[in-house]
Enzyme design. Structure first.
Site, PDB file in Angstrom:
ATOM      1  N   THR A   1       1.617  -0.184   8.871  1.00 37.77           N
ATOM      2  CA  THR A   1       1.052  -1.015   9.937  1.00 37.77           C
ATOM      3  C   THR A   1       1.733  -2.373  10.049  1.00 37.77           C
ATOM      4  O   THR A   1       1.344  -3.177  10.902  1.00 37.77           O
ATOM      5  CB  THR A   1      -0.453  -1.228   9.703  1.00 37.77           C
ATOM      6  OG1 THR A   1      -0.645  -1.854   8.423  1.00 37.77           O
ATOM      7  CG2 THR A   1      -1.205   0.096   9.738  1.00 37.77           C
TER       8      THR A   1
ATOM      9  N   VAL B   1       0.835  -1.200   0.000  1.00 36.52           N
ATOM     10  CA  VAL B   1       0.000   0.000   0.000  1.00 36.52           C
ATOM     11  C   VAL B   1       0.874   1.255   0.000  1.00 36.52           C
ATOM     12  O   VAL B   1       0.588   2.230  -0.706  1.00 36.52           O
ATOM     13  CB  VAL B   1      -0.966  -0.015   1.196  1.00 36.52           C
ATOM     14  CG1 VAL B   1      -1.679   1.327   1.343  1.00 36.52           C
ATOM     15  CG2 VAL B   1      -1.991  -1.122   1.020  1.00 36.52           C
TER      16      VAL B   1
ATOM     17  N   LYS C   1      11.041   6.202  -2.266  1.00 33.17           N
ATOM     18  CA  LYS C   1      10.807   5.405  -3.467  1.00 33.17           C
ATOM     19  C   LYS C   1       9.383   4.845  -3.477  1.00 33.17           C
ATOM     20  O   LYS C   1       8.856   4.433  -2.443  1.00 33.17           O
ATOM     21  CB  LYS C   1      11.819   4.272  -3.560  1.00 33.17           C
ATOM     22  CG  LYS C   1      13.234   4.753  -3.833  1.00 33.17           C
ATOM     23  CD  LYS C   1      14.253   3.674  -3.633  1.00 33.17           C
ATOM     24  CE  LYS C   1      14.185   2.599  -4.690  1.00 33.17           C
ATOM     25  NZ  LYS C   1      15.355   1.677  -4.595  1.00 33.17           N
TER      26      LYS C   1
END
Length: 386
Positions: free
Chosen positions: A142, A120, A155
């Site tokens: 997380t 993500v 990046k």
């Protein structure tokens, strides 16, 4: 007729980078203003943001995030997204840009909040760099690998074809907020996954961190890493600090000899081809193992430190061998790495725990002997590698 005059212009510019990486306790406590400030909220005037959240994290923490945003008068458009490696695609990045467009996000004053693991972080970062050529975003990693690696640099990227992170950009977040409490619900395999990147930093930069890991590894689990005990906090903080100290002088990779590429020369090819599939850190573990062997066979790493390094990887639950990791695959991966590194191998190898030297003359024969060394070591230490 006289020749027309030549016309040429020289354009020079610098792009400032300024972002904050913070370890925060109780991030979702409404009395904690860290996330609200990152969103630009003061609790009085309404602000908007787009939340792109790993769908598993949404199930675990979605209600608490919604309550927090409500308490701070933050109107959040919610966009769950898959967080597994198969979702790390250009199509997924484009889907996130479409969510930005549907929300009508403002280009500078409204932010995207990325919540989840490394996938993500990377996909949202790429989408943020593409939409209107760049909009601000906040990272809330997380997972352990997100907190010590994917969430702290600039990046971004997605996989393409048979190549890891082949399409990407440099796009710094405005803020990364790290709360180790999220680690409490991370599966053991994903704790091990993140440990690979911490071991990497210990091997290339921080012998003291390596010794801490040797002490901690017998008791490392999700609860231990989530608890704010002195040992777990120092391990995570040293890994983050070491990573940032290596990245900051070279954010745009103008220098291609990067110690943080340790374990990342051969692993990209392995990660996308392993069957059964490997997580990123697991592939890095196999890569680090052969790099340890290569250093040992060159006389750069003592037998004692070679054993310590391989034992630590095994204690962390990382593989050191894989059936797909053949000499042919390693050589092919090296050829691709040479292209990525502008025509040279630039392979970081340990010269003792905590330091590296770059080599450019690795041969196919050395690769064969390195693989043989690791296979023999694993066979002799079968209980540790099981």
């Amino acid at each position: 007729m006289p020749n027309p005059p030549d016309y040429s212009w020289s354009v020079q510019a610098q792009q400032p980078v300024d972002y904050q990486v913070s370890m925060v306790q109780g991030l979702l406590d409404p009395s904690n203003s860290s996330l609200a400030r990152a969103c630009g909220a003061d609790g009085v005037r309404k602000v908007r943001c787009l939340v792109v959240v790993d769908d598993v994290v949404d199930e675990l923490y979605g209600d608490r995030f919604r309550d927090y945003f409500g308490a701070w008068n933050i109107e959040a458009a919610w966009q769950p997204a898959p967080g597994d490696e198969t979702a790390k695609t250009l199509e997924q990045a484009v889907a996130i840009t479409e969510a930005m467009s549907a929300m009508g996000i403002l280009r500078r004053t409204e932010k995207v909040i990325a919540i989840g693991g490394g996938v993500v972080m990377d996909v949202v970062g790429l989408a943020a760099s593409l939409y209107r050529r760049g909009i601000p975003y906040v990272r809330i990693p997380t997972t352990l690998i997100g907190q010590v690696d994917a969430g702290v640099g600039v990046k971004t990227g997605v996989n393409h074809g048979h190549h890891k992170n082949r399409l990407g950009s440099y796009c710094a977040p405005t803020t990364t907020l790290i709360d180790t409490e999220f680690l409490r619900t991370v599966e053991p395999r994903h704790i091990n996954n993140g440990m690979a990147e911490i071991i990497k930093m210990a091997l290339v930069k921080d012998a003291d961190l390596f010794e801490l890991l040797e002490i901690a590894m017998p008791v490392v689990d999700a609860g231990m890493m989530a608890d704010r005990n002195p040992l777990s906090i120092e391990i995570i903080a040293r890994a983050i600090a070491g990573m940032l100290s290596e990245l900051e002088p070279n954010l745009w990779e103008s220098v291609l000899e990067r110690s943080v590429d340790y374990g990342h020369t051969f692993s990209p090819s392995l990660e996308l081809r392993a069957d059964p599939p490997l997580l990123h850190g697991e592939a890095v573990g196999v890569d680090m193992a052969i790099c340890v062997a290569l250093a040992h066979n060159r006389g750069m790493l003592s037998k004692e430190d070679t054993d310590r390094a391989l034992r630590l990887m095994c204690a962390a639950g990382l593989p050191v061998t894989d059936a797909v990791f053949t000499a042919e695959l390693v050589s092919e991966a090296l050829r691709d790495a040479v292209k990525h590194r502008d025509g040279m191998q630039r392979i970081p190898l340990t010269t003792g725990i905590g330091s590296v030297r770059f080599v450019n003359d690795l041969t196919d024969d050395e690769i064969e002997r390195g693989l043989d060394f690791v296979s023999q070591w694993a066979a002799e230490h079968r209980e540790e590698t099981a």
